[in-house]
Structures are given as structure tokens and as C-alpha cells.
Scaffold this motif. Sequence first.
Motif, PDB file in Angstrom:
ATOM      1  N   UNK A  95       0.849  -1.369  -0.269  1.00 58.71           N
ATOM      2  CA  UNK A  95       0.288  -0.351   0.042  1.00 58.71           C
ATOM      3  C   UNK A  95       0.957   1.194   0.065  1.00 58.71           C
ATOM      4  N   UNK A  96       1.868   1.113   0.575  1.00 58.86           N
ATOM      5  CA  UNK A  96       2.674   2.532   0.895  1.00 58.86           C
ATOM      6  C   UNK A  96       3.345   2.495  -0.183  1.00 58.86           C
ATOM      7  N   UNK A  97       3.938   1.580  -0.397  1.00 62.53           N
ATOM      8  CA  UNK A  97       4.930   1.721  -1.729  1.00 62.53           C
ATOM      9  C   UNK A  97       3.924   2.288  -3.045  1.00 62.53           C
ATOM     10  N   UNK A  98       2.681   1.827  -3.233  1.00 64.84           N
ATOM     11  CA  UNK A  98       1.547   2.122  -4.551  1.00 64.84           C
ATOM     12  C   UNK A  98       1.312   3.906  -4.369  1.00 64.84           C
ATOM     13  N   UNK A 111      13.261  13.181  -7.007  1.00 65.15           N
ATOM     14  CA  UNK A 111      14.029  13.025  -5.751  1.00 65.15           C
ATOM     15  C   UNK A 111      13.607  13.001  -4.619  1.00 65.15           C
ATOM     16  N   UNK A 112      12.590  13.017  -4.179  1.00 60.79           N
ATOM     17  CA  UNK A 112      11.485  13.124  -2.964  1.00 60.79           C
ATOM     18  C   UNK A 112      11.075  11.943  -2.706  1.00 60.79           C
ATOM     19  N   UNK A 113      10.716  11.944  -4.147  1.00 62.24           N
ATOM     20  CA  UNK A 113       9.426   9.995  -4.174  1.00 62.24           C
ATOM     21  C   UNK A 113      10.981   9.346  -3.798  1.00 62.24           C
ATOM     22  N   UNK A 114      11.841   9.190  -3.752  1.00 62.27           N
ATOM     23  CA  UNK A 114      13.355   8.220  -3.943  1.00 62.27           C
ATOM     24  C   UNK A 114      13.308   7.737  -3.119  1.00 62.27           C
ATOM     25  N   UNK A 115      13.261   9.614  -1.871  1.00 68.45           N
ATOM     26  CA  UNK A 115      14.205   9.561  -0.899  1.00 68.45           C
ATOM     27  C   UNK A 115      12.703   8.184   0.191  1.00 68.45           C
ATOM     28  N   UNK A 116      11.432   9.194  -0.023  1.00 62.05           N
ATOM     29  CA  UNK A 116      10.591   8.262   0.670  1.00 62.05           C
ATOM     30  C   UNK A 116      10.409   6.706   0.503  1.00 62.05           C
ATOM     31  N   UNK A 117      10.631   6.512  -1.123  1.00 62.67           N
ATOM     32  CA  UNK A 117      10.974   5.113  -0.976  1.00 62.67           C
ATOM     33  C   UNK A 117      12.250   4.349  -0.415  1.00 62.67           C
ATOM     34  N   UNK A 152      10.888   4.040   3.014  1.00 61.10           N
ATOM     35  CA  UNK A 152       9.650   3.447   3.183  1.00 61.10           C
ATOM     36  C   UNK A 152      10.348   1.098   3.156  1.00 61.10           C
ATOM     37  N   UNK A 153      11.046   1.169   2.576  1.00 58.14           N
ATOM     38  CA  UNK A 153      12.246   0.117   1.987  1.00 58.14           C
ATOM     39  C   UNK A 153      13.020  -0.172   3.580  1.00 58.14           C
ATOM     40  N   UNK A 154      13.880   0.723   3.894  1.00 58.99           N
ATOM     41  CA  UNK A 154      14.670   0.648   5.195  1.00 58.99           C
ATOM     42  C   UNK A 154      13.658   0.064   6.408  1.00 58.99           C
ATOM     43  N   UNK A 155      12.938   0.729   6.360  1.00 56.14           N
ATOM     44  CA  UNK A 155      11.599   0.329   7.430  1.00 56.14           C
ATOM     45  C   UNK A 155      10.919  -1.003   7.458  1.00 56.14           C
ATOM     46  N   UNK A 156      10.576  -1.402   5.702  1.00 56.20           N
ATOM     47  CA  UNK A 156       9.904  -2.281   5.979  1.00 56.20           C
ATOM     48  C   UNK A 156      10.723  -3.581   6.100  1.00 56.20           C
ATOM     49  N   UNK A 157      12.375  -3.469   5.835  1.00 52.98           N
ATOM     50  CA  UNK A 157      13.203  -4.201   6.322  1.00 52.98           C
ATOM     51  C   UNK A 157      13.335  -4.878   7.694  1.00 52.98           C
ATOM     52  N   UNK A 216      16.681  -4.312   0.269  1.00 56.88           N
ATOM     53  CA  UNK A 216      15.309  -4.099  -0.113  1.00 56.88           C
ATOM     54  C   UNK A 216      14.993  -2.583  -0.320  1.00 56.88           C
ATOM     55  N   UNK A 217      16.086  -1.757  -0.279  1.00 57.20           N
ATOM     56  CA  UNK A 217      16.150  -0.335  -0.629  1.00 57.20           C
ATOM     57  C   UNK A 217      16.817  -0.251  -2.020  1.00 57.20           C
TER      58      UNK A 217
END
Length: 238
Positions: free
Chosen positions: A29-32, A187-193, A196-201, A211-212
Motif C-alpha cells: 500500500x505505501x509503495x503504491x 527526488x523526494x519520491x526516491x527519498x520516501x521509497x 519505506x524500504x528501510x522500515x519494511x526491511x 530492500x532499498x
Amino acid sequence: MTKQTDELDDYLAPHYINRSNWLRAAVLGANDGILSTASIAIGVAAASDLREPVILATLAGLVAGALSMAAGEYVSVSSQTDIEKADIQREMDELNEMPEIELQRLAEIYEKRGLKKETAKIVARELTEHDALGAHVRDELGINEISQAKPIQAALASGAAFTVGGLLPFLVTLFIPIRSMEYSLYGFALVFLIILGALAARAGGSSVGKAILRITFWGTVAMGLTALVGYLFNVNVG
């Protein structure tokens, strides 16, 4: 004794499989949410010199996406639940109609897992006496409390995560200068992703680096293709 218990607790690594159902839905959901809203905003920003169309398109994508994600998760996971219930009912019927064959099937499962034939028969018989249906559901069908589908949980986790993820690019469209906004959004979206990848991992106990890398690569592809569409059509929105 207390010292031994503490050492055992320190030695035993925590397991995260019990988080798999809601974590999968939340990460999806967050990724989408991040990718969908950022991609929409990038596509419109690439074809417009005005802020209003970008904001409106992003907000519409956020609301529609969150509702669609929650509904889609509920429907898909409910379908899985229906299959599980049907299989459990079929197993109940088989246990009532041919208990000896089902007992033999259970023993064969344990034998294939490494038990000796006689031991497998003893284990199958004792588990059948204790809880026949539970043993077959768990060991023959592969359904347990951890893997069992939970439609409401999946829908809430996915819808809420999409909303949180989608709000981040939406806030960018409100405050970042319209000139070259698509680059700022990217740029901001990459930071958010990456976050998210770090938190999910971390939540799942897996590799943060993998994950990142995975989430940023596919995020870059999605946003890049959307921006390309906006540039190719070069439609002035506004």
C-alpha cells in the motif's frame, strides 16, 4: 537459572513471519501510494505550467488509489479465505467418510518429512486422536494461524499505508515551486521509497540494502516512464 534464561533469550533470534500478512499489505500500500501519486504528479507536471492541475490530479489519484487498494486487498484476500474454508470443509467430509485413508495420508506426510514409518504412524494416530481436523489442516493443507488469510486486516493495512504514502508526494505538490516540479517530485519520491524500504526491511528482519535497491529501482522505472508520457504528448494542461 535466571541467567541461563536471559542467555537463551539473547541467543534465540526473533522471528518475523507472524508479521508477514499485514506487513505485505502495508508495504504494498505505501509503495503504491508513493509511486502512484508521485507518478501522476510527475506526468501532469511535465505537461503543465500550472500548479492547480497537478494538485487536483494528485489528490484524485490519492483518494481513488487508497479506496481501490483497500477494496482490492479485501476482495483478493477474501477469495483466498473462501478457498481455505472450502478446503477445510472438504477435509472434514473426508475425515468423516474415510478416516483410515486420511490417517494413512497423514502418516505418509510425516514419513516424507523424515520420520521412520512406524514413528510416522504413531505420530499420525496420536495427533488424530487429539485433533484430527487441526492436524490435516496444518500438515496436509498447509494452513495455520500465521498464514491464514485475514481480509479486514489486509484491507485496513493496505488502505491506510497507501494514504500515508500518497500524502507525501501530495505535500510536495503543494509547496515545491512549479518550475521543474517533476524533478523535485522524483527526488523526494526516491527519498520516501528509501525510507519505506528501510522500515519494511527492519520490520521484517531482512536485508535493508536489498530492500532499498529493489524498491528504488522499480520506483525509478515507474516514475521515469510516466514522465516520458507527459513529455511525449507535451499537452499543456490548464
